[in-house]
Structure formats: C-alpha cells, structure tokens
Design a protein around this motif. Structure first.
Motif, mmCIF file in Angstrom:
data_model
loop_
_atom_site.group_PDB
_atom_site.id
_atom_site.type_symbol
_atom_site.label_atom_id
_atom_site.label_comp_id
_atom_site.label_asym_id
_atom_site.label_seq_id
_atom_site.Cartn_x
_atom_site.Cartn_y
_atom_site.Cartn_z
ATOM 1 N N SER A 128 -13.534 112.028 -2.506
ATOM 2 C CA SER A 128 -12.327 111.354 -2.048
ATOM 3 C C SER A 128 -11.486 110.956 -3.248
ATOM 4 O O SER A 128 -11.979 110.402 -4.198
ATOM 5 N N ILE A 130 -8.238 109.314 -3.085
ATOM 6 C CA ILE A 130 -7.008 108.625 -2.697
ATOM 7 C C ILE A 130 -6.505 107.767 -3.827
ATOM 8 O O ILE A 130 -5.383 107.921 -4.288
ATOM 9 N N SER A 131 -7.270 106.871 -4.236
ATOM 10 C CA SER A 131 -6.853 106.070 -5.389
ATOM 11 C C SER A 131 -7.699 106.503 -6.557
ATOM 12 O O SER A 131 -8.851 106.175 -6.659
ATOM 13 N N ASN A 133 -8.861 105.909 -9.184
ATOM 14 C CA ASN A 133 -9.347 105.056 -10.263
ATOM 15 C C ASN A 133 -10.863 105.080 -10.307
ATOM 16 O O ASN A 133 -11.465 106.120 -10.096
ATOM 17 N N ILE A 136 -17.032 104.942 -7.752
ATOM 18 C CA ILE A 136 -18.099 104.184 -7.135
ATOM 19 C C ILE A 136 -19.402 104.813 -7.560
ATOM 20 O O ILE A 136 -19.448 105.745 -8.316
ATOM 21 N N TYR A 185 -20.419 97.725 -4.062
ATOM 22 C CA TYR A 185 -20.135 97.623 -2.639
ATOM 23 C C TYR A 185 -21.347 97.145 -1.832
ATOM 24 O O TYR A 185 -21.962 97.916 -1.092
ATOM 25 N N ALA A 187 -21.595 95.263 0.725
ATOM 26 C CA ALA A 187 -21.486 95.284 2.184
ATOM 27 C C ALA A 187 -21.871 96.652 2.736
ATOM 28 O O ALA A 187 -22.631 96.773 3.696
ATOM 29 N N ALA A 188 -21.357 97.680 2.096
ATOM 30 C CA ALA A 188 -21.707 99.030 2.545
ATOM 31 C C ALA A 188 -23.201 99.273 2.412
ATOM 32 O O ALA A 188 -23.841 99.861 3.295
ATOM 33 N N LYS A 208 -16.431 86.963 -0.067
ATOM 34 C CA LYS A 208 -16.518 87.041 -1.516
ATOM 35 C C LYS A 208 -16.048 85.728 -2.108
ATOM 36 O O LYS A 208 -14.921 85.280 -1.853
ATOM 37 N N MET B 191 -17.881 100.313 6.470
ATOM 38 C CA MET B 191 -18.120 99.918 5.066
ATOM 39 C C MET B 191 -18.272 101.145 4.166
ATOM 40 O O MET B 191 -17.809 101.149 3.033
ATOM 41 N N LEU B 194 -14.798 102.395 3.465
ATOM 42 C CA LEU B 194 -14.078 101.594 2.486
ATOM 43 C C LEU B 194 -14.634 101.815 1.082
ATOM 44 O O LEU B 194 -13.880 101.819 0.100
ATOM 45 N N ARG B 195 -15.923 102.019 1.004
ATOM 46 C CA ARG B 195 -16.500 102.314 -0.307
ATOM 47 C C ARG B 195 -16.015 103.674 -0.811
ATOM 48 O O ARG B 195 -15.655 103.828 -1.975
ATOM 49 N N ASP B 196 -15.983 104.623 0.094
ATOM 50 C CA ASP B 196 -15.471 105.933 -0.300
ATOM 51 C C ASP B 196 -14.050 105.834 -0.847
ATOM 52 O O ASP B 196 -13.687 106.528 -1.795
ATOM 53 N N LEU B 197 -13.292 104.972 -0.253
ATOM 54 C CA LEU B 197 -11.882 104.885 -0.629
ATOM 55 C C LEU B 197 -11.646 103.896 -1.758
ATOM 56 O O LEU B 197 -10.499 103.639 -2.120
ATOM 57 N N ASP B 198 -12.698 103.343 -2.286
ATOM 58 C CA ASP B 198 -12.577 102.388 -3.386
ATOM 59 C C ASP B 198 -11.741 101.187 -3.000
ATOM 60 O O ASP B 198 -10.848 100.767 -3.748
ATOM 61 N N PHE B 199 -12.038 100.628 -1.874
ATOM 62 C CA PHE B 199 -11.371 99.411 -1.446
ATOM 63 C C PHE B 199 -12.390 98.273 -1.464
ATOM 64 O O PHE B 199 -13.267 98.200 -0.603
ATOM 65 N N PRO B 200 -12.279 97.388 -2.413
ATOM 66 C CA PRO B 200 -13.234 96.274 -2.465
ATOM 67 C C PRO B 200 -13.052 95.346 -1.269
ATOM 68 O O PRO B 200 -11.919 95.051 -0.872
ATOM 69 N N VAL B 201 -14.135 94.902 -0.737
ATOM 70 C CA VAL B 201 -14.101 94.037 0.438
ATOM 71 C C VAL B 201 -14.054 92.569 0.002
ATOM 72 O O VAL B 201 -14.929 92.111 -0.726
ATOM 73 N N HIS B 202 -13.034 91.880 0.453
ATOM 74 C CA HIS B 202 -12.951 90.450 0.172
ATOM 75 C C HIS B 202 -13.597 89.633 1.272
ATOM 76 O O HIS B 202 -14.293 88.665 1.013
#
Lengths: 241, 241
Positions: A128, A130-131, A133, A136, A185, A187-188, A208, B191, B194-202
DNA sequence: CATTACACGTGATAC
DNA sequence: TGTATCACGTGTAAT
C-alpha cells in the motif's frame, strides 16, 4: 552419546609419575555450560594429607600452575564446542572440524534465509502506497541491513518493549486490558490476536495518552474452558508478531 | 617423558617456526597448506650422532608420520576456525573460545530472528485468508463509487449484510465511522486496514449492538494530503480482505 | 597393520 | 611480575 570428555581420565592413570593428581572433574556432563566464571579452584593447594606427596627436588612449581591453566582452557573450549554443537542441527559427526564447518555453513544458510524473509516481508508490507512515508512492520530490530556486519547490542528481539496484558474473566465474558507504547500499531495487533484466538469482540476502547496506548476490550469466551493466565499468555505472545 | 630430551633438540626449530608464524594481528593465514611436509621431514632426520641416549632400539619410525598427520589436523582445524570467524560478525576477539561462544549466540539470534520473521510473514499473509463473506461485495469500482456505498441487494435471509464506512477529516485528524454486521471480526479488519494505510490510531471505540458492530476511530492524517472519499474507499476496500 | 581424532604436557609469547 | 592464548609433539583409543 559421546564419551570424548571423560575418556582421557583413564589416560590420566598413565600419567603415573608420582603425582596422584586428584580428580577435579567428577565429570560434569552438566548439559549446556554457559561456561563463564568457571571456578573449579582446586589448584595450587598443597596436599595436606600424610600421603607421601613430596615433590621431587629441583622441581619447579610454576609449570604445575601452567598445566592447570591449560587444562582449564581446554575444558572451556570443549564446553564451547558442546554448546555450539547443541545449536547446530543435524551434526551427526562428532568430529570437531566437521562441527566447525557445519556451523559455518549453517550460519550462511540462516543469513540468506533471514535476507529473503526480510525481502518478502518488505515487499508485502509495501503493497500500500497511499501515504508514502514510514514503513509499518519495522520495529527497531529488523531494519538493519544484513549484508554488512551488524553490531548486536543486546539479545533483544522479543522483550524490548514493555507491554502489559491483563485478563479478567467474568462469566461468559472477559475483560482484556492492554497498555503498551504506541509502536507498531498495538490496536491492530490486539485485534488480530483476538481474531486468531476466536474471541468475538463485544466492546472495545482504545485511547492514546502521551506515548502510551490503553486498550480495554470486552470479549466473549467459552464458559470456563480457559483460565485468565492462559488467555493472557496467548494474547501476549500473539501481540509480539 | 622423553619429551624433555627431544625438546632440547627441537627447541631451536620451534623458535624458528614461531618466528615465521603469523600472529593474531596479521591473521593473513593465506592458506599455505601442506607446504611444510618436506621441511619437517628434513629436520626430523636431522638428529644424527652427538645425542647420547638416542633412539631406543626398536623405536618406531612411524611417529614422523603421526606428527605429520597431527599437523595436518591442526591446520585443518585452524582453517575451519578462520572460516567460521569470517561468517560471524563482530568478532573482535581473536580468541578461539570467544569465537565459539559468539558463534553459538549468533546462531541462536539468527534462529529467533528467523522465527520472528516467519511469524510476521504468516500473520501478514493470514490477512488475505477468506472465511465467510469475502466476496459478497463486488469491489471492481471502488474508486468511482461515491457517497453511500450500498453494494448488494442483500439476500433476504439476512437483512443487514452490508457495511458502511464514513470518513470526516478535521484538520490533522480524521474520524472514521464503520458499521457492519458482526461477521469476520470487523474490528481486526478495520485496525489492519488503518495499519496498512499508516494511520495512527488516537482513539477507538467498538460497540456491538444486536448483530451490528459500530466502530468510531480517531486517526491522524497527513495534513490535507488526502480527501475523505479517497480514505473512505481505501479503508473500505481493505476491509474486504 | 594403518588412519583418524582427541587430550595431555610443555615451551613460547603477548599483554 | 603474573596471566592469558597458542602450537607443537606425543600417547592412546577407536574405526
């Protein structure tokens, strides 16, 4: 098993020459050694008994210490050999030279295996974009290049991040509380673990705070078939991956 | 035994050999196998005459073969040591014992690393396993579908077999809201996505109501780099797996 | 009988 | 002054 170590004790009798050298060994198979700080301090002590033990006149006692030191060195080397033999698979040859060769080839195999696994993992984690950066799936241990010599700071692969898992079983439900640093991550990973263990999620809360992530999850459990500690260990172990 | 007698004779030779011998700093062993057989044959035969107390009658002349064999064995062992040293990183100690210990610990480390990597790889590949409702949604046009995403006229036997994903971006954060039937562990799937997309969970909240699972998640997003619709589609698509 | 491998004592030798 | 390591020759088994 092999009888290499204790064998030479018999050859000691041929040592003849006065010196009924007492036997310090007792022959410790002692499994794996972890050999540092080996004591076995039986040296340099004068024979106390009335047993006739007079040294020959003009004999130096320096060498006596020397031979003991050399003996310890040999013993330590053999322990190391044994330890090495225990971690190298399929060493049917009890030969020292073959052991060394097998160890070297085995290390090479492991290195290439690690390399290809890292490559696969990297490839699959980059699916993936998308972003674009940070990556993971890269905790601090596996990102180093393996071709070059890596300095190994400490044997830390699984135990570096402190994570707390708590489980309370209440009838047919259970409360799982996890607090961990916000890396990789959590949560995941927790949800994946619960899925792996076939625990349906009734309710979950993730918060968090600073750099700490608190998770409280209510799950359903088969009635009385599992203990809290077993669940805790299972969740903890799976969250490492 | 008689070694002392012979020592006098060979001591000179030994000193010469020790001089020519490489020492740990150089370590440039550079093969040199079996180049010495001729030389040693020369010096062993050297002792004629003046030695009182020469060979006992009936002494075997085999031993020079023996010493040569032993010499070869030592040389081979040293080659193996050197080879092993070349594949083990961070061996600053030229000590043989430490080399063995380092090799053993290094092998252990590599083993655990391989295990860890395999576990991760297995965990990753496990996400793509299909267990129930994977293909009930068609996802050939995820990018074009906008707004509410009602995929299928659900079969009559289960009225709520659909999933809704909503995304609202608020500055550098975003609120993701998912409601779906409680099949196939939706929390884990979200989850993972979101991890795949590199979105940290707050923050996250998961609640199961009847047969429906509601998830509200606050995540961090790169400022203004993605639109709500792109995020929604990406999350939606990944949750299918 | 020879071949192979090992441990031992010992001299040399760096730090 | 020790206290490390090493290589060497040798005796001894086991194959």
């Amino acid at each position: 098993m092999f009888s290499s170590v204790q064998k030479e004790r018999t050859s000691l009798e041929k040592q003849k020459e006065s010196e009924t050298r007492e036997e310090p060994t007792g022959q410790g198979r002692s499994s794996s050694d972890s050999g540092r700080s080996d004591s076995d301090a039986g040296f340099t002590e004068n024979n106390t008994g009335f047993k006739k033990r007079g040294r020959k006149p003009g004999e130096k006692e320096l060498p006596l210490n020397h031979v003991e030191a050399e003996r310890q060195r040999r013993e330590r080397l053999n322990h190391r050999f044994y330890a090495l033999r225990s971690v190298v698979p399929n060493v049917s040859k009890m030969d020292k030279a073959s052991l060394l060769a097998d160890a070297a080839t085995y290390i090479k195999e492991l290195k290439t295996k690690v390399n290809e696994l890292e490559g696969k993992l990297r490839a699959v984690s980059k699916k993936s974009r998308i972003s674009g950066n940070a990556n993971i799936y890269d905790n601090q241990s596996t990102s180093t290049s393996t071709m070059t010599n890596q300095i190994r700071p400490t044997p830390n692969y699984m135990s570096n991040n402190q994570m707390e898992v708590d489980v309370k079983i209440l009838g047919s439900e259970a409360l799982v509380r996890v607090q961990s640093p916000d890396v990789n991550y959590p949560a995941a990973r927790l949800m994946d673990s619960l899925r792996d263990l076939d625990f349906p999620v009734h309710h979950a809360s993730v918060s968090k705070v600073k750099e700490l992530v608190l998770q409280d999850v209510v799950i359903r459990v088969p009635d009385g078939l599992v203990t809290e500690e077993v669940m805790r260990a299972a969740i903890f172990q799976r969250m490492q991956n």
